[in-house]
Design an enzyme around this catalytic site. Structure first.
Site, PDB file in Angstrom:
ATOM      1  N   ARG A   1       0.830  -1.208   0.000  1.00  0.00           N
ATOM      2  CA  ARG A   1       0.000   0.000   0.000  1.00  0.00           C
ATOM      3  C   ARG A   1       0.866   1.261   0.000  1.00  0.00           C
ATOM      4  O   ARG A   1       0.483   2.290   0.564  1.00  0.00           O
ATOM      5  CB  ARG A   1      -0.980   0.023   1.167  1.00  0.00           C
ATOM      6  CG  ARG A   1      -1.813  -1.220   1.320  1.00  0.00           C
ATOM      7  CD  ARG A   1      -2.534  -1.612   0.041  1.00  0.00           C
ATOM      8  NE  ARG A   1      -3.323  -2.835   0.232  1.00  0.00           N
ATOM      9  CZ  ARG A   1      -3.887  -3.517  -0.757  1.00  0.00           C
ATOM     10  NH1 ARG A   1      -3.722  -3.123  -2.016  1.00  0.00           N
ATOM     11  NH2 ARG A   1      -4.592  -4.598  -0.518  1.00  0.00           N
TER      12      ARG A   1
ATOM     13  N   ASN B   1       2.371  -7.350   8.210  1.00  0.00           N
ATOM     14  CA  ASN B   1       2.450  -8.710   7.678  1.00  0.00           C
ATOM     15  C   ASN B   1       3.923  -9.114   7.733  1.00  0.00           C
ATOM     16  O   ASN B   1       4.646  -9.092   6.742  1.00  0.00           O
ATOM     17  CB  ASN B   1       1.913  -8.763   6.250  1.00  0.00           C
ATOM     18  CG  ASN B   1       0.427  -8.464   6.203  1.00  0.00           C
ATOM     19  OD1 ASN B   1      -0.330  -8.921   7.048  1.00  0.00           O
ATOM     20  ND2 ASN B   1       0.000  -7.695   5.219  1.00  0.00           N
TER      21      ASN B   1
ATOM     22  N   GLU C   1      -6.150 -12.049   8.173  1.00  0.00           N
ATOM     23  CA  GLU C   1      -5.651 -12.174   6.804  1.00  0.00           C
ATOM     24  C   GLU C   1      -4.542 -13.214   6.690  1.00  0.00           C
ATOM     25  O   GLU C   1      -3.541 -13.022   6.003  1.00  0.00           O
ATOM     26  CB  GLU C   1      -5.168 -10.817   6.282  1.00  0.00           C
ATOM     27  CG  GLU C   1      -6.281  -9.778   6.220  1.00  0.00           C
ATOM     28  CD  GLU C   1      -5.823  -8.450   5.663  1.00  0.00           C
ATOM     29  OE1 GLU C   1      -6.540  -7.879   4.830  1.00  0.00           O
ATOM     30  OE2 GLU C   1      -4.740  -7.983   6.070  1.00  0.00           O
TER      31      GLU C   1
ATOM     32  N   ASP D   1     -12.055  -0.611   6.916  1.00  0.00           N
ATOM     33  CA  ASP D   1     -10.650  -0.598   6.503  1.00  0.00           C
ATOM     34  C   ASP D   1     -10.292   0.701   5.791  1.00  0.00           C
ATOM     35  O   ASP D   1     -10.175   0.719   4.561  1.00  0.00           O
ATOM     36  CB  ASP D   1     -10.365  -1.792   5.584  1.00  0.00           C
ATOM     37  CG  ASP D   1      -8.894  -1.946   5.234  1.00  0.00           C
ATOM     38  OD1 ASP D   1      -8.050  -1.366   5.944  1.00  0.00           O
ATOM     39  OD2 ASP D   1      -8.592  -2.637   4.246  1.00  0.00           O
TER      40      ASP D   1
ATOM     41  N   GLU E   1      -5.372   4.039  14.938  1.00  0.00           N
ATOM     42  CA  GLU E   1      -4.573   3.826  13.740  1.00  0.00           C
ATOM     43  C   GLU E   1      -5.242   4.513  12.557  1.00  0.00           C
ATOM     44  O   GLU E   1      -6.366   4.167  12.170  1.00  0.00           O
ATOM     45  CB  GLU E   1      -4.424   2.327  13.443  1.00  0.00           C
ATOM     46  CG  GLU E   1      -3.592   2.023  12.211  1.00  0.00           C
ATOM     47  CD  GLU E   1      -3.438   0.531  11.950  1.00  0.00           C
ATOM     48  OE1 GLU E   1      -3.398   0.143  10.762  1.00  0.00           O
ATOM     49  OE2 GLU E   1      -3.375  -0.247  12.925  1.00  0.00           O
TER      50      GLU E   1
ATOM     51  N   GLU F   1      -4.569   4.349   0.314  1.00  0.00           N
ATOM     52  CA  GLU F   1      -4.938   3.085  -0.322  1.00  0.00           C
ATOM     53  C   GLU F   1      -6.290   3.164  -1.030  1.00  0.00           C
ATOM     54  O   GLU F   1      -6.468   2.590  -2.097  1.00  0.00           O
ATOM     55  CB  GLU F   1      -4.962   1.982   0.745  1.00  0.00           C
ATOM     56  CG  GLU F   1      -5.418   0.631   0.260  1.00  0.00           C
ATOM     57  CD  GLU F   1      -5.479  -0.378   1.389  1.00  0.00           C
ATOM     58  OE1 GLU F   1      -5.905  -1.515   1.125  1.00  0.00           O
ATOM     59  OE2 GLU F   1      -5.107  -0.040   2.540  1.00  0.00           O
TER      60      GLU F   1
ATOM     61  N   HIS G   1     -16.067   0.360   0.256  1.00  0.00           N
ATOM     62  CA  HIS G   1     -15.422  -0.843  -0.287  1.00  0.00           C
ATOM     63  C   HIS G   1     -15.965  -1.205  -1.662  1.00  0.00           C
ATOM     64  O   HIS G   1     -16.289  -2.363  -1.939  1.00  0.00           O
ATOM     65  CB  HIS G   1     -15.598  -2.019   0.679  1.00  0.00           C
ATOM     66  CG  HIS G   1     -14.487  -3.029   0.596  1.00  0.00           C
ATOM     67  ND1 HIS G   1     -14.393  -3.940  -0.434  1.00  0.00           N
ATOM     68  CD2 HIS G   1     -13.434  -3.283   1.402  1.00  0.00           C
ATOM     69  CE1 HIS G   1     -13.336  -4.709  -0.250  1.00  0.00           C
ATOM     70  NE2 HIS G   1     -12.733  -4.321   0.854  1.00  0.00           N
TER      71      HIS G   1
END
Length: 727
Positions: free
Chosen positions: A193, A235, A316, A390, A412, A418, A546
């Site tokens: 991203r 991640n 995820e 998100d 956050e 993104e 989304h």
């Protein structure tokens, strides 16, 4: 040394003349390529120079520690650029000295301010005129050197904006303890991203080569009061904790330390297996607990001021404690126990997915975490995204804010865009941040804002934090475009004080980045302040969310369906059918409204009372329902899509009028990016209208142009190499 010989009649003469002319041309342009961010220190107006020089020309400042030397260098650099001459550093305020910097411990002249400094904490500062040794002096005083550095940046900010220093009396204290950037940077240099090129960290050459850009990065963060950075992607790769990579992280920590920026790392929960050779990562296993304790000792031996771990677990596909039948608290606490002897913290992310697709993904984080309130160690903070899905262009505030009174919650935000046009769309995020921070959770009655949850004041938490997913890469502009720098800036300023005005912050940034002239500041700030709502209009009006293309999230994709998970599709969220559109989250639908405090739930649950910008987030609404404008829903939806395009065109007009007032290289690039934004806004509008019209079969409102292509055209567009996907 290269020597050039000029010979009349020589063919090289014309070539050399051309080269010299080219150098003269490109030198000014290279000085305005965006690299200097808001720290350009361009000369102030001549009418103000002498006034500033008389106040700032003579300086008393210690230079015994690395941070003290950084303070002096920043002041020297700033005043030389702004005033055209460097300050004179003196050993004492005797004579005509006017500016005194330091702490009571580093400067005997500031000892009388010791009592007054009790209220500014470890990072705050005083910036004021006072009497020292019988003379008027401007002082920047703090308990610690880092507070002095923050004060110097504040002073330079005032000078850049042309503000008078007469009667200056400032006392600044950061409202939030942990003010962090989260870098989603992978070890191979790719930024998930990220839309500003590759990673800033060259892991291959660290620790042997410390790129000077690392220092400039730390400087920029210190100028905003950002005091921490998570170097690697949530991640996470377990190799980040290997001895070789820890030495690389330690080299960065050494560069950042004088600027008050501590290093943190994202921890992979399965690292005890992948690095330690254990058969399990079960947080209740004694060998696992011992592995984390030893790893913490190893890290702190290399990085004594290491900040702690950021963890994404059981989301995820990432490993986590639920793999072993344990809770998020079990997982966080084993890491917290390992860090506690060293003063480190665990930031445990609440962004989670169930293995099975839930009835409503917006409910999952609340369902998994609210029952764990009070179960976390004192050095754990739960990191919660601003909204329950998100980082959408608009979301309601996350229902966890206010719902876990015994647990510190860390907000956050996403700085990288993104879902907001990547780096090419001008979308100033200050209004989005402000909207969330000012949202009232009603957790303890009216006035229980998200800002009060996050700064700890609502529940008297000592540990508080805010994080921004960084938009920084190796692009010369740092963020991929000149205006995206403003989002880094706005995040940092609001992290220091979440009660500030997004408009005031934008005005600061414009004055420092382009020009303090009001003929520039006013129109650019107006453009910035309208830009977020403009993007919402052409992307996700009335609470849609989304509706992006699959995977890379570049461009519209309201038709996206199928695949491994329903909640990775657009149709899951908008639920458009022949009769209406929107996700029913009322008490008769998924009942997500019940996760909010009663007063908020009643408002969101009532289609007559819900804020119209969130209408389709909480309600499935008939296409023919009349909205507050008097238009049917379908007409209003199309109107807003079109309005978004028209507002981008208005931004283009504003920017064109600034030609000649903004340096040519930056003006050209912004103009080009606005053309891209206008074309893509039109694409969003046309593709969305074509798709939803195929669902409802309704005619376009009078005066609205039909999409220039059939729906099949928009469905056929493919962008396999769009930047920043999750890889």
């Amino acid at each position: 040394m290269l020597t050039l010989t000029w010979r009349r009649g020589d063919g090289r003469c014309a070539f050399l003349a051309g080269m010299l002319a080219l150098l003269c041309y490109i030198s000014p342009a290279s000085a305005e390529d965006g690299y200097d961010l808001w720290l350009r220190y361009a000369p102030v107006g001549s009418s103000k120079v002498e006034g500033y020089r008389s106040a700032l020309g003579n300086v008393v400042a210690p230079d015994r520690t690395p941070t003290q030397r950084v303070v002096r260098e920043e002041l020297r650099r700033g005043l030389a650029g702004l005033l055209g001459s460097e300050p004179r550093f003196r050993a004492s305020p005797a004579g005509d000295a006017a500016l005194v910097l330091g702490t009571p411990a580093s400067s005997p002249w500031l000892a009388p301010l010791r009592h007054e400094l009790e209220g500014v904490g470890e990072e705050g500062y005083l910036l004021r005129w006072t009497r020292l040794d019988g003379r008027d002096a401007l002082v920047i005083a703090a308990h610690r050197d880092i507070g002095v550095l923050y004060g110097v940046f504040h002073l330079l900010r005032l000078v850049q904006a042309g503000v008078s220093l007469d009667g200056l009396d400032v006392s600044e204290v950061p409202r939030i303890k942990l003010r962090l950037l989260n870098h989603w940077d992978n070890l191979d240099g790719y930024v998930e991203r990220g839309y500003a090129g590759g990673s800033l960290w060259d892991w291959h050459t660290l620790p042997g080569w410390e790129d000077p850009r690392y220092t400039d990065y730390a400087r920029a963060n210190a100028s905003l009061g950002i005091n921490g950075t998570v170097l690697n992607n949530v991640n996470a790769n377990a190799l980040s904790f290997s001895p070789a990579y820890l030495r690389k992280a330690a080299a960065l920590a050494d560069v950042f330390r004088p600027y008050g920026v501590r290093v943190y790392l994202s921890a992979r929960f399965s690292a005890p297996m992948e690095l330690g050779g254990l058969a399990t990562a079960d947080p209740l296993d004694p060998d696992v607990r011992q592995w984390w304790r030893e790893k913490a000792r190893e890290i702190y031996a290399l990085i004594p001021d290491f900040g702690g771990f950021l963890v994404k677990a059981n989301s995820e596909g990432q490993p986590g404690p639920q793999d072993y039948g344990r809770t998020h608290a079990d997982g966080a606490n084993v890491l917290a126990d390992a860090l506690a002897p060293h003063g480190g913290v665990v930031m445990w992310r609440a962004f989670v997915y169930a293995h099975d697709v839930p009835e409503d993904r917006a409910k999952q984080a609340y369902n998994e975490f609210v029952g764990l309130d009070g179960a976390f160690r004192d050095n754990v903070v739960v990191q919660v995204k601003n909204g329950p899905i998100d980082f959408q262009p608009r979301e309601p505030f996350h229902p966890l804010f206010g719902a876990m009174p015994r647990t510190p919650l860390m907000l956050e935000f996403q700085i990288t865009k993104e879902y907001l046009g990547f780096a090419t769309h001008l979308v100033y995020l200050g209004p989005l941040y402000e909207e969330v921070l000012r949202a009232d959770t009603h957790a303890r009655g009216a006035g229980s804002t998200v800002a009060r949850v996050v700064d700890g004041s609502l529940e008297s938490h000592a540990l508080s934090g805010i994080a921004g997913v960084a938009n920084i890469g190796d692009d010369r502009t740092w963020s991929g475009s000149h205006f995206d720098q403003a989002n880094w800036y706005a995040f940092g300023r609001l992290a220091w004080n979440p009660y500030q005005s997004a408009r005031d912050i934008a005005a600061e940034w414009v004055a420092m980045t382009f020009s303090p002239a009001q003929e520039v500041v006013r129109p650019v700030v107006d453009m910035m302040m309208a830009s977020r709502e403009t993007a919402v209009d052409y992307m996700t009006p009335l609470g849609l969310h989304h509706v992006i293309a699959r995977g890379h999230h570049y461009g519209p994709g309201p038709w996206v369906d199928g695949g491994p998970r329903a909640d990775w599709t657009s149709v899951y969220y908008h639920r458009a059918d022949r009769d209406g559109i929107g996700f029913d989250r009322t008490a008769s639908g998924s009942d997500a409204v019940s996760q909010y405090a009663a007063d908020v739930a009643r408002e969101f649950n009532d289609v007559e009372r819900v804020p119209e910008p969130l209408l389709l987030w909480f309600h499935h609404v008939r296409w023919d329902r009349r909205l507050r404008s008097g238009r049917p829903l379908w007409d209003e939806l199309v109107h807003r899509y079109t309005r978004g395009v028209r507002n981008v065109e208005a931004m283009q007009v504003t920017w064109r009028r600034l030609e000649g007032r903004v340096d040519a290289p930056r003006h050209r690039q912004v103009a080009a990016f606005l053309r891209i934004q206008r074309d893509e806004a039109q694409w969003w509008r046309d593709a969305s209208v074509a798709y939803f019209q195929s669902i409802n079969g309704l005619p376009l409102p009078a005066g609205e142009a039909p999409p220039p292509h059939p729906l099949a055209y928009y469905l056929s567009l493919q962008f396999p190499y769009a930047p920043g996907d999750g890889r």
